[in-house]
Motif scaffolding. Structure first.
Motif, mmCIF file in Angstrom:
data_model
loop_
_atom_site.group_PDB
_atom_site.id
_atom_site.type_symbol
_atom_site.label_atom_id
_atom_site.label_comp_id
_atom_site.label_asym_id
_atom_site.label_seq_id
_atom_site.Cartn_x
_atom_site.Cartn_y
_atom_site.Cartn_z
ATOM 1 N N LEU A 979 19.308 53.415 41.283
ATOM 2 C CA LEU A 979 19.799 53.750 42.616
ATOM 3 C C LEU A 979 18.810 54.679 43.309
ATOM 4 C CD1 LEU A 979 23.582 54.418 41.847
ATOM 5 C CD2 LEU A 979 22.439 52.250 42.326
ATOM 6 N N LEU A 1030 29.790 50.912 44.164
ATOM 7 C CA LEU A 1030 28.909 49.803 43.800
ATOM 8 C C LEU A 1030 29.289 49.256 42.416
ATOM 9 C CD1 LEU A 1030 26.429 48.033 44.309
ATOM 10 C CD2 LEU A 1030 25.025 49.857 43.313
ATOM 11 N N LEU A 1034 30.276 45.409 41.542
ATOM 12 C CA LEU A 1034 29.538 44.639 40.548
ATOM 13 C C LEU A 1034 30.459 44.120 39.454
ATOM 14 C CD1 LEU A 1034 26.335 46.885 40.147
ATOM 15 C CD2 LEU A 1034 26.517 44.706 41.362
ATOM 16 N N GLY A 1110 23.702 45.573 46.658
ATOM 17 C CA GLY A 1110 23.501 47.020 46.699
ATOM 18 C C GLY A 1110 22.805 47.500 47.954
ATOM 19 N N LEU A 1113 21.063 51.099 48.766
ATOM 20 C CA LEU A 1113 21.463 51.964 47.653
ATOM 21 C C LEU A 1113 20.671 51.652 46.386
ATOM 22 C CD1 LEU A 1113 23.482 54.222 46.991
ATOM 23 C CD2 LEU A 1113 25.099 52.473 46.239
ATOM 24 N N VAL A 1114 20.219 50.409 46.238
ATOM 25 C CA VAL A 1114 19.483 49.993 45.054
ATOM 26 C C VAL A 1114 17.994 50.137 45.327
ATOM 27 C CG1 VAL A 1114 18.960 48.082 43.503
ATOM 28 C CG2 VAL A 1114 21.303 48.434 44.309
#
Length: 1120
Positions: A979, A1030, A1034, A1110, A1113-1114
Motif C-alpha cells: 500500500l 480494501l 478483496l 485498489g 491505494l496500491v
C-alpha cells in the motif's frame, strides 16, 4: 536452568485409541477428572518403563568383570600421601582427583591399597525406577574401602577424601589397562559433589545392527568408593561440628565455623547399604512404592530438579527416601504418616502435599523422632533429617533450590485441587524449567574478577568457591528483595551454579571460575513496582536505634530519613526507576556492588527478560493514559445522562472497545494531529418502552432519529462538543445503519450505537418462523448472532477483562504484547481482539504448571506455549474468570464442540471454539456471518508460528533478541500487495467540507499555509481504516482463490496472500468466483460426446484486477 535450554524433553504420551476414548469419556462425563488422572498416570508408567534386559544388555557381565579386575589389584604398603601420589602419577600418567585444597606438604598420614571389603550395585538400576526420557542412564557399583587402610579420625580435615581419591585412582589405573580398548574411562563428581569423584566407564557403542531401535540404551558404569557402614561415629558428624580446620599445618588450630555439608557428605559415604535396605524393605511393604517413585522422578525431571548440586540437589534418591520415611513408623502420632495400602497416584499426591507444606530452607524437618531440635543449624542449609541413620538427606540443596522446590509443590497442589484443569499434562508432560517461562528477571553474574577478593582461600564450604559465592549472593538478594518488613518484592530467588562436567583421567577437573553464575527472580506483582521502601521508624528507644543501625549497615548510603504522615520519621529507600524490571535491576546492581563488589561495571551483570516490554515501550505511565480514557468515558456518560429532553431514560452506557479495558496495543492518546480522532466504541441502552415500532427496518431508522437527537442535545448543552452521524456499511435495511461520533474539544472521541431489546426479540421470532423463506431465516440467524455479539457479549466481555486487569497486574501488558505478535505476523485480520484477550486471560486463570504470570514477558512466553500446544480440533477453550461454570456446564460445552465436529467435519463454519461463562455457544468470537473466522488454514498458521517462536526461544536462550519473534516471514506469501503509505496517511485525514474523492488535489494550489482550505479545520473520525476496507473488498471478490493476511496496525502497509491449494484445475461452469482461463479441452464420455472445458486460475489477471480495485491505494504488487 540453562541459558540455552536443551531440546524439549518429550514423554512418549501418544494419542492412541485408548487415550482418545478416555478423553471422550472425560468430556462427556463418563470418567471423573481424578479417575482420568489415575488412568493417564498408569499409561505413563507403561510408556516410560524400561526393558532392562534389552536396554542394559551386557551390563551385568561388565559389572562382574569390573569386580574381578578390582579384586585382582595387588595390595600396596602404606606410604606418605605425597610420596605415594608422586610415584603413582609419574608411573601411571593418571591424575589423582584430590579435592581442594590439595593435601598439605607436611602431611604425616599414609595411604595404601587393599582388597575392597564389599561390592554392591545400588541406585535406580537395582530398584528399576529409571525413565526412558532421563538425560543419562548409569549403573552404580559401590566399592567399600577396607577398614585397615582407614583411621577413625580420618573424618577430620578431608583425610578420608584424600585416601578415597587415591584408592579411586588405583582402581582407575587397573581398569584403564583392562577396559581401555573396550570403553572410555573418565572421572566425574558424584552428584556434583567436589569431595566425591567417581570413575565412569562408558562402554563402546555396539555397531549399527539395529539394537538401538530395539531399545538398547547408551549407559555407563560408575564405580563409587565409599566408607564402611558405621565406621565413623555419628556423634562426631552432627550438623554443628567443625571438621575442616582453618589451618592444616597444625593439629591445634582453632576450628572453623560448622561444616554441615562436609559432615553430611562423610555420613552419606557410609550410608549406601543402609538406604539400599530401607528402599528394598519399603518396596516389599508397599506395592505402589516403586510406581510412586517413577512418578516423582518424572515430576522432578520436568521441573529441572535432580540429585546433582547444580540441579538443586533433590532428585530421585531424595524423593524415594523421603517417601520411604513417610511410610515408616516412628512419626509424631506413633504411626507412619502414610499408609502402605495407598495407590501410586495417592502416594504421589501425598508427597506433593508434604513438600508444599514443608519448606526445608525455613524450618528443619526431622523424621524418625520428636526430640531432635535442629533449628539452630538451618542457616547452614536446608534440613531434611533422617534421625535413624543420622543423615541430612537434603544436604546437597541450597536455600534457593529448597524454596523453588517448595514453590513448585505448592503450584502442583493448586493444580490438583482445580478440577477443571488438565492435571495430568501440567503435572507430568509440560516442561516447567524454562527460565523464560518461570522467572520474570534473569541475570548472569560475571564474578571472575572478584572471586578471590570475596571468597579468598576459604575452603570451609566444600561445595567450592563458586557455590560459596552463589550462597552469599542469595543471602544478600533474599534480604534486599525478600524482606517481609519492607514488603516482599520477589516470591522466588533462584541461583543456578555451573555444572561440573567429567574430565579425562590424565587431566585435572575444569576450572569453573569463568562460568557465569545465574540468578532468576520471580516478582511479587503487588510489591515489585514500589518506588519507595519504608524502613524502621527512627525512634528514641534502644531497639529502634539498633534496628535503624542494622538497616543502614545493609543499605549503605541509599538509606535516608524521611517524614511521612502523622509526623513519623522513618528510614527510607527511594529508587529512580519506574518499571518493576528496572527497579529490580537497580536494586540488584546497587546491593551486589555494595556487599560483594559485583556490579560496579556495566558488564559485571547482564540482565534478561525486559526486551519484550521495551519493544512496545510499555511503562507505568500507560496505566495513567488508560485511566484518563476511563475518566473521559465517565464524563461522556454523565453528559448523556444529564440530557433532559430524551424521550427515554438511559439504562446503561457500556464501553466495548479495547482502549477502555486496558487492552489496546497502544494506549489512547488524545489531541494528535497526524490523523483524525480515534473514536472509542460504546453501547447505549434505554429503559423498556412499548413505543418502539414492531419492524426491524423501522427500528433502525428510529435509531438514526435517536442519534440525531442525542447529537443535537449534546452540542446545545455542552460547549466544545461536536457530533457527527455516520453510516454503517450495511447490506440490508434490517442491520444497524448508523452510529454517532461525539468529539470533545479536549481530544477524546466516542462512537455511540443504540441497543434495542425489541430488535433481538423480532430477530428471534424470524429465526423460529418456519413460514419464512429459508434464506430469510438464515439471514435472521446471522444478524441475531451479530446482534448478540455487539450488544450483549461485548459489554460483558469488557466488564470481565476490566475486572481481571485489577486482579492480574500483568494481564493488560501481556494482552498488548500478544496482539502485537498477531499484528506482526498479519494474523489479526482473521482473529478478533476479543479472542486474543480470552486466550491471554485463560493463561492467567489456568497458569499450570506455574502460578499466574507476574510480568508481561513471562505471560507472553506462556501464551505462545499454550498456542503451540492447543489442539483446537478436539479441545474447546473455556474461560471462566469467576468460577461460575459447573462440571455439567463444561461437559455441555465439550458436547457442543463434538456435535459441531460431526456436523461440520471440514470446519467450514467453526474452527476455534471459545466459550465463557457468559457466552457458552463457543462461536461468538470465532465465527462471522456463519463462516469460521479464522479459517482452518489460518488457525494452522497460528499454531505453526507459535511452535516456530518456541523453537527460536529454545535455540536462542536468554540472549535471544526479542525482535526476532515479531519479524513476519514475507517470503511465505504468494502475493504481496504494498500500500502507498502517503495515500493511506492522506485518507486518514478526513475533513467535513472536502470531498474525499478529490484527495489532496483541492489543496495543491495553496502556496501558503494560512491560505490552505484545511487550515483550522478539524479532522473527522474515520469510519474504518482504508486498509481494512480494501481487505474486505478483496476477500469478498477473491476470498475463494486467495487467503489474505494483514496486521491490524495502522503502519502495516503490506497485505499478504496465498493461493488456496484447494482451488486448482477444474471443469468450467457458471458462477465460478474469480478469474479463470482455459487450459485444455477433452471430450466427455457418453452418448452426446459433449465437449468439456477445463480451466485454471488466471493468477496474472486476478493480480491486475486487484491493482485496479485498489487504485491509488496500491503502490505495487509482487507475485511469485
Amino acid at each position: 536452568m540453562d541459558s540455552g535450554p536443551a531440546k524439549r524433553r518429550k514423554l512418549d504420551h501418544s494419542q492412541d485409541g485408548a487415550e482418545k476414548a478416555l478423553e471422550s469419556a472425560v468430556s462427556t462425563g463418563g470418567v471423573s477428572r481424578s479417575r482420568a488422572f489415575i488412568l493417564e498416570a498408569e499409561e505413563l508408567l507403561e510408556e516410560v518403563r524400561i526393558d532392562y534386559k534389552t536396554a542394559f544388555e551386557g551390563a551385568d557381565q561388565l559389572l562382574h568383570k569390573i569386580k574381578g579386575s578390582i579384586e585382582a589389584i595387588k595390595a600396596q604398603e602404606p606410604l606418605p600421601i605425597l610420596e605415594a601420589a608422586t610415584k603413582f602419577e609419574k608411573k601411571s600418567k593418571i591424575k589423582i582427583p584430590f579435592p581442594d585444597p590439595q593435601p598439605p606438604k607436611n602431611s604425616n598420614y599414609k595411604v595404601a591399597f587393599a582388597k575392597p571389603a564389599q561390592f554392591n550395585v545400588v541406585g535406580s538400576y537395582v530398584s528399576k525406577t529409571m525413565l526412558k526420557t532421563q538425560k543419562d542412564h548409569s549403573v552404580d557399583m559401590i566399592v567399600v574401602l577396607p577398614q585397615e587402610i582407614l583411621q577413625e579420625k580420618d573424618y577430620l580435615d578431608l583425610r578420608y577424601f584424600y585416601k578415597r581419591a587415591y584408592y579411586l585412582a588405583v582402581v582407575a589405573n587397573a581398569l584403564q589397562k583392562e577396559f581401555g580398548s573396550d570403553g572410555q574411562l573418565s572421572y566425574e563428581y558424584l552428584n556434583g559433589n567436589p569431595l566425591c569423584p567417581v570413575l565412569a566407564i562408558q562402554p563402546k557403542a555396539p555397531e549399527a545392527t539395529g539394537k538401538e531401535s530395539k531399545g538398547c540404551l547408551q549407559y555407563r558404569i560408575r564405580v563409587i568408593p565409599c566408607a564402611p557402614e558405621g565406621f565413623f561415629p555419628k556423634r562426631k558428624l552432627h550438623l554443628g561440628a567443625s571438621l575442616v580446620r582453618r589451618g592444616r599445618d597444625s593439629e591445634s588450630e582453632t576450628p572453623a565455623h560448622p561444616t554441615a555439608f562436609y559432615n553430611s557428605t562423610v555420613s552419606a559415604e557410609g550410608s549406601f547399604m543402609s538406604y539400599l535396605k530401607l528402599l528394598r524393605q519399603t518396596e516389599k511393604k508397599c506395592a505402589a512404592f516403586k510406581k510412586a517413585c517413577i512418578l516423582g522422578r518424572t515430576w522432578l525431571q520436568q521441573r529441572g530438579f535432580g540429585g546433582d548440586i547444580s540441579k538443586g540437589g533433590f532428585g530421585h534418591f531424595e524423593w524415594s527416601v523421603l517417601l520411604a520415611l513417610l511410610l515408616q513408623g516412628g512419626q509424631k502420632m506413633g504411626h507412619a504418616a502414610l499408609s502402605t495400602s495407598l495407590s501410586a497416584t495417592q502416594l504421589f499426591k501425598a508427597q506433593i502435599q508434604f513438600l508444599s507444606v514443608m519448606n526445608f530452607s525455613e524450618k528443619a524437618c526431622v523424621l524418625g523422632t520428636e526430640s531432635a531440635d535442629l533449628e539452630e543449624y538451618i542457616e547452614s542449609g536446608p534440613i531434611l533429617y533422617d534421625f535413624a541413620r543420622g543423615l541430612n538427606v537434603a544436604f546437597k540443596m541450597g536455600h534457593w533450590s529448597a524454596a523453588l522446590l517448595h514453590q513448585h509443590a505448592k503450584w502442583t497442589r493448586n493444580l490438583m485441587s482445580d478440577s477443571s484443569a488438565d492435571q495430568f499434562t501440567s503435572t507430568f508432560i509440560l516442561r516447567a524449567d524454562l527460565p523464560s517461562h518461570t522467572f520474570d528477571l534473569f541475570a548472569h553474574l560475571n564474578y571472575s574478577d572478584v572471586l578471590d577478593e570475596v571468597i579468598g582461600n576459604d575452603y570451609s564450604e566444600s561445595r567450592g568457591r563458586v557455590w560459596q559465592l552463589g550462597s552469599k549472593v542469595y543471602r544478600v538478594l533474599n534480604r534486599a528483595l525478600g524482606d517481609k518488613e519492607l514488603g516482599e518484592r520477589a516470591r522466588v530467588i533462584h541461583i543456578q551454579t555451573p555444572e561440573q562436567p567429567g574430565w579425562a583421567l590424565s587431566e585435572k577437573p575444569k576450572d569453573q571460575s569463568r562460568a557465569a553464575l545465574e540468578v532468576g527472580v520471580l516478582f511479587d506483582p503487588a510489591n515489585m513496582s514500589r518506588v519507595v521502601d519504608k524502613g524502621p521508624s527512627a525512634g528514641a528507644t534502644a531497639e529502634e536505634k539498633e534496628e535503624c543501625d542494622r538497616f543502614r549497615r545493609f543499605w549503605g548510603d541509599k538509606a535516608e530519613l524521611r517524614r511521612f504522615e502523622r509526623d513519623t520519621i522513618r528510614e527510607t529507600l527511594v529508587w529512580k526507576s519506574t518499571t518493576p524490571f528496572e527497579i529490580c535491576e537497580e536494586i540488584m546492581r546497587y546491593i551486589l556492588a555494595l556487599h560483594l563488589r559485583i556490579g560496579h561495571l556495566e558488564d559485571d551483570i547482564s540482565f534478561y527478560g525486559n526486551g519484550l516490554v521495551d519493544l512496545l515501550s510499555i511503562k507505568p505511565a500507560d496505566t495513567t493514559l488508560y485511566n484518563v480514557a476511563r475518566k473521559e468515558f465517565s464524563t461522556f456518560e454523565r453528559d448523556i445522562r444529564n440530557l433532559d429532553d430524551l424521550p427515554l431514560r438511559v439504562r446503561q452506557i457500556a464501553p466495548v472497545c479495547p482502549e477502555l479495558r486496558h487492552a489496546s496495543v497502544k494506549p489512547p492518546v488524545f489531541g494528535s494531529l497526524k490523523s483524525g480522532p480515534q473514536p472509542m466504541d460504546c453501547i447505549i441502552s434505554f429503559e423498556a418502552s412499548g413505543k418502539w415500532p414492531e419492524s426491524i427496518a423501522a427500528i433502525q431508522r428510529t435509531k438514526i432519529a435517536f442519534l440525531l437527537m442525542i447529537g443535537n442535545l449534546l452540542e446545545n448543552s455542552k460547549q466544545g462538543v461536536k457530533t457527527h452521524v455516520g453510516l454503517e456499511d450495511a447490506h440490508f435495511e434490517t442491520e444497524n445503519l448508523a452510529f454517532l461520533d461525539v468529539i470533545y474539544e479536549s481530544g477524546p472521541a466516542f462512537r455511540l450505537r443504540i441497543h434495542s431489546d425489541l430488535e433481538e426479540s423480532l430477530l428471534e421470532r424470524q429465526v423460529k418462523d418456519k413460514t419464512l423463506e429459508q434464506y430469510l431465516r438464515q439471514r435472521a440467524t446471522t444478524q441475531l448472532a451479530a446482534f448478540r455479539r455487539l450488544y450483549t457479549n461485548l459489554p460483558l466481555h469488557s466488564q470481565m477483562i476490566n475486572t481481571s486487569i485489577t486482579r492480574f497486574p500483568a494481564l493488560g501488558p501481556t494482552i498488548r504484547l500478544v496482539k502485537h505478535w498477531f499484528n506482526s505476523h498479519k494474523l489479526s485480520w482473521h482473529f478478533s481482539e476479543e479472542f486474543v484477550e480470552l486466550v491471554v486471560l485463560h493463561v492467567f486463570l489456568c497458569p499450570y504448571p506455574w502460578d499466574a504470570p507476574s510480568s508481561p514477558s513471562t505471560g507472553f512466553m506462556r501464551v505462545l506455549l499454550f498456542l503451540s500446544r492447543w489442539d483446537w480440533r478436539s479441545e474447546a477453550l473455556i474461560v471462566d474468570s469467576n468460577g461460575e461454570l459447573t462440571g455439567s456446564d463444561r461437559m455441555a460445552i465439550a458436547t457442543r464442540l463434538e456435535a459441531w465436529r460431526k456436523i461440520d467435519p471440514n470446519m467450514n463454519h467453526t474452527v476455534l471454539f471459545v466459550a465463557t461463562a457468559q457466552e457458552t455457544s463457543g462461536t461468538a468470537w470465532t465465527a462471522v456471518g456463519g463462516e469460521a473466522r479464522p479459517g482452518k488454514v489460518v488457525a494452522m498458521r497460528m499454531t505453526g508460528l507459535a511452535k516456530a517462536a518456541g523453537r527460536v526461544m529454545r535455540e536462542g536462550g536468554l540472549g535471544l533478541d526479542p525482535r526476532r519473534l515479531f519479524v513476519p516471514g514475507l517470503r511465505e506469501y504468494d502475493v504481496l500487495i504494498h500500500l502507498n503509505s502517503k495515500v493511506v496517511k492522506s485518507c486518514l485525514k478526513t475533513y467535513g467540507h472536502i470531498d474525499p474523492s478529490e484527495g489532496s488535489a483541492g489543496r495543491e494550489g495553496a502556496r501558503f499555509k494560512n491560505l490552505d482550505v484545511v487550515t483550522g479545520e478539524e479532522m473527522l473520525p474515520l469510519a474504518r481504516h482504508p486498509g481494512d476496507v480494501l481487505m474486505e473488498q478483496l476477500e469478498r471478490v477473491y476470498g475463494g482463490p486467495l487467503v489474505f493476511f494483514r496486521g491490524g496496525a495502522e503502519e502495516d502497509c503490506v497485505i499478504g496472500a496465498i493461493w488456496n491449494p484447494g482451488v486448482g484445475r477444474r471443469t468450467f461452469r457458471t458462477g465460478m468466483g474469480g478469474s479463470y482461463k482455459p487450459v485444455k479441452q477433452r471430450k466427455g464420455e457418453g452418448e452426446e460426446e459433449e465437449e468439456k472445458v477445463e480451466v485454471e486460475l488466471n493468477k496474472e489477471g486476478m493480480v491486475a484486477e486487484m491493482a485496479r480495485l485498489g487504485g491509488d491505494l496500491v503502490e505495487k504488487i509482487e507475485m511469485k
